[in-house]
Design a protein around this motif. Structure first.
Motif, PDB file in Angstrom:
ATOM      1  N   GLU A  45       0.814  -1.208   0.000  1.00 21.94           N
ATOM      2  CA  GLU A  45       0.000   0.000   0.000  1.00 21.94           C
ATOM      3  C   GLU A  45       0.855   1.269   0.000  1.00 21.94           C
ATOM      4  O   GLU A  45       0.357   2.355   0.237  1.00 21.94           O
ATOM      5  CB  GLU A  45      -0.960  -0.029   1.193  1.00 21.94           C
ATOM      6  CG  GLU A  45      -1.949  -1.173   1.074  1.00 21.94           C
ATOM      7  CD  GLU A  45      -2.874  -1.319   2.267  1.00 21.94           C
ATOM      8  OE1 GLU A  45      -3.880  -2.025   2.131  1.00 21.94           O
ATOM      9  OE2 GLU A  45      -2.590  -0.752   3.340  1.00 21.94           O
ATOM     10  N   SER A  76      -0.152   3.746   3.015  1.00 18.87           N
ATOM     11  CA  SER A  76      -1.567   3.615   3.395  1.00 18.87           C
ATOM     12  C   SER A  76      -1.796   2.519   4.425  1.00 18.87           C
ATOM     13  O   SER A  76      -0.997   1.601   4.566  1.00 18.87           O
ATOM     14  CB  SER A  76      -2.418   3.260   2.173  1.00 18.87           C
ATOM     15  OG  SER A  76      -2.748   4.383   1.433  1.00 18.87           O
ATOM     16  N   HIS A  77      -2.922   2.645   5.083  1.00 21.38           N
ATOM     17  CA  HIS A  77      -3.437   1.603   5.964  1.00 21.38           C
ATOM     18  C   HIS A  77      -4.885   1.349   5.555  1.00 21.38           C
ATOM     19  O   HIS A  77      -5.602   2.289   5.228  1.00 21.38           O
ATOM     20  CB  HIS A  77      -3.371   2.049   7.426  1.00 21.38           C
ATOM     21  CG  HIS A  77      -1.981   2.360   7.867  1.00 21.38           C
ATOM     22  ND1 HIS A  77      -1.518   3.645   8.013  1.00 21.38           N
ATOM     23  CD2 HIS A  77      -0.942   1.544   8.140  1.00 21.38           C
ATOM     24  CE1 HIS A  77      -0.258   3.611   8.383  1.00 21.38           C
ATOM     25  NE2 HIS A  77       0.122   2.353   8.463  1.00 21.38           N
ATOM     26  N   ALA A 122      -5.660   5.743  -0.484  1.00 26.19           N
ATOM     27  CA  ALA A 122      -5.172   7.024   0.048  1.00 26.19           C
ATOM     28  C   ALA A 122      -3.777   7.352  -0.475  1.00 26.19           C
ATOM     29  O   ALA A 122      -3.543   8.447  -0.994  1.00 26.19           O
ATOM     30  CB  ALA A 122      -5.185   7.007   1.575  1.00 26.19           C
ATOM     31  N   SER A 123      -2.839   6.421  -0.366  1.00 26.16           N
ATOM     32  CA  SER A 123      -1.464   6.703  -0.819  1.00 26.16           C
ATOM     33  C   SER A 123      -1.406   6.873  -2.331  1.00 26.16           C
ATOM     34  O   SER A 123      -0.779   7.802  -2.840  1.00 26.16           O
ATOM     35  CB  SER A 123      -0.508   5.596  -0.369  1.00 26.16           C
ATOM     36  OG  SER A 123      -0.836   4.357  -0.967  1.00 26.16           O
ATOM     37  N   SER A 131      -9.397   4.307   3.631  1.00 29.43           N
ATOM     38  CA  SER A 131      -7.974   4.218   3.907  1.00 29.43           C
ATOM     39  C   SER A 131      -7.399   5.597   4.220  1.00 29.43           C
ATOM     40  O   SER A 131      -7.899   6.622   3.772  1.00 29.43           O
ATOM     41  CB  SER A 131      -7.226   3.567   2.742  1.00 29.43           C
ATOM     42  OG  SER A 131      -7.180   4.395   1.611  1.00 29.43           O
ATOM     43  N   GLU A 132      -6.366   5.584   5.047  1.00 22.94           N
ATOM     44  CA  GLU A 132      -5.606   6.777   5.396  1.00 22.94           C
ATOM     45  C   GLU A 132      -4.143   6.470   5.122  1.00 22.94           C
ATOM     46  O   GLU A 132      -3.761   5.314   4.978  1.00 22.94           O
ATOM     47  CB  GLU A 132      -5.784   7.133   6.864  1.00 22.94           C
ATOM     48  CG  GLU A 132      -7.193   7.488   7.246  1.00 22.94           C
ATOM     49  CD  GLU A 132      -7.323   7.805   8.719  1.00 22.94           C
ATOM     50  OE1 GLU A 132      -7.991   8.785   9.038  1.00 22.94           O
ATOM     51  OE2 GLU A 132      -6.737   7.071   9.543  1.00 22.94           O
ATOM     52  N   THR A 133      -3.319   7.520   5.070  1.00 19.59           N
ATOM     53  CA  THR A 133      -1.923   7.294   4.737  1.00 19.59           C
ATOM     54  C   THR A 133      -1.000   8.241   5.484  1.00 19.59           C
ATOM     55  O   THR A 133      -1.412   9.335   5.880  1.00 19.59           O
ATOM     56  CB  THR A 133      -1.702   7.451   3.209  1.00 19.59           C
ATOM     57  OG1 THR A 133      -0.383   7.047   2.875  1.00 19.59           O
ATOM     58  CG2 THR A 133      -1.926   8.880   2.749  1.00 19.59           C
ATOM     59  N   TYR A 142      -2.326  10.726  10.291  1.00 20.74           N
ATOM     60  CA  TYR A 142      -2.571  10.140   8.980  1.00 20.74           C
ATOM     61  C   TYR A 142      -3.528  11.036   8.212  1.00 20.74           C
ATOM     62  O   TYR A 142      -4.360  11.723   8.801  1.00 20.74           O
ATOM     63  CB  TYR A 142      -3.121   8.727   9.116  1.00 20.74           C
ATOM     64  CG  TYR A 142      -2.156   7.829   9.842  1.00 20.74           C
ATOM     65  CD1 TYR A 142      -1.023   7.357   9.208  1.00 20.74           C
ATOM     66  CD2 TYR A 142      -2.355   7.505  11.171  1.00 20.74           C
ATOM     67  CE1 TYR A 142      -0.105   6.559   9.870  1.00 20.74           C
ATOM     68  CE2 TYR A 142      -1.444   6.709  11.848  1.00 20.74           C
ATOM     69  CZ  TYR A 142      -0.322   6.244  11.192  1.00 20.74           C
ATOM     70  OH  TYR A 142       0.590   5.469  11.861  1.00 20.74           O
ATOM     71  N   SER A 191      -6.003  11.804   4.480  1.00 17.69           N
ATOM     72  CA  SER A 191      -6.826  11.195   3.447  1.00 17.69           C
ATOM     73  C   SER A 191      -7.491  12.294   2.635  1.00 17.69           C
ATOM     74  O   SER A 191      -7.810  13.359   3.176  1.00 17.69           O
ATOM     75  CB  SER A 191      -7.900  10.304   4.080  1.00 17.69           C
ATOM     76  OG  SER A 191      -8.801   9.844   3.090  1.00 17.69           O
TER      77      SER A 191
END
Length: 190
Positions: free
Chosen positions: A47, A66-67, A72-73, A111-113, A155, A157
C-alpha cells in the motif's frame, strides 16, 4: 511508483532519475508480517507509493504508506504528480492537497496514509519538507545520521480536507552539504 504494481514478496522495483537520484519500492520479504492486519487487500499488500522527480534545479520526493487500502497513498501521490509545477512552497503544497480533496474521488474508501514530501534545490542544497505520520527524512554523512522530521501518528486522506490545513504537518527546513545523502522512506526501513 505505486505499490499496486509491485506485489510480489522479495521483489523490488527500482528507478534511476539521474546518477545521484533514485528510488525503489517493495512489498517486503515477510508474507506473514503482522502488518497484514492493517491491509485492505491481503493479496495486494503493498500500500506504499512514491514520487521522485527532478524539475530544473529542484528534486521533489514524496512517500506515502496507506493503511486499510491503497487508495489514500496512490491517489495522493498521483495527484501530486499531476500538479508538480505548483509544489514550490509548503503553502502551495497544502493548497494542492486541499484542492485534491474537492476533486472527483472515490470518497467511499476509508484508507488513510502517512505522507512525507521533500523538496531539494540541487544547486544550493537548501530544502524543505512536510511530514504527516511515521515516514522519515534523514541526512546521512560519514560522521552521523540526522533526522529531519518528527514522526507522529497523523494520517491523512483526501476524504478529510481538514487533515491538510496549514500547520497540520511537521514542517522542516534543511541544508544538504557535499557528501551527504538524503534518504526519504516509509516506516519499514528504520
Amino acid at each position: 511508483m505505486l505499490g499496486k504494481d509491485c506485489i510480489h514478496y522479495n521483489d523490488t522495483d527500482y528507478c534511476c532519475i539521474e546518477n545521484n537520484i533514485g528510488c525503489a519500492i517493495s512489498v517486503g520479504a515477510d508474507e506473514y508480517s503482522p502488518s497484514l492486519m492493517y491491509k485492505g487487500d491481503k493479496k495486494s499488500a503493498n500500500e506504499d507509493a512514491l514520487l521522485a522527480v527532478r524539475q530544473g534545479e529542484y528534486v521533489l520526493f514524496a512517500v506515502a504508506d496507506s493503511h486499510f487500502g491503497l487508495w489514500a497513498s496512490h491517489s495522493i501521490i498521483t495527484g501530486l504528480a499531476a500538479n508538480l509545477k505548483q509544489l514550490t512552497t509548503p503553502q502551495a503544497i497544502y493548497s494542492v492537497l486541499r484542492d485534491l480533496c474537492s476533486a472527483d474521488h472515490n470518497h467511499k474508501e476509508n484508507s488513510e496514509t502517512t505522507l512525507l514530501i521533500v523538496s531539494l534545490n540541487m544547486l544550493t542544497g537548501e530544502g524543505f519538507g512536510l511530514s504527516f505520520g511515521d515516514s522519515s527524512a534523514l541526512l546521512v554523512s560519514n560522521e552521523a545520521v540526522h533526522r529531519l522530521n518528527t514522526k507522529d501518528s497523523h494520517y491523512v486522506s483526501l476524504n478529510k480536507a481538514f487533515s491538510f490545513e496549514p500547520g497540520t504537518a511537521n514542517e522542516f527546513n534543511f541544508n544538504v552539504k557535499t557528501g551527504e545523502v538524503l534518504l526519504v522512506f516509509t516506516d519499514v526501513v528504520d
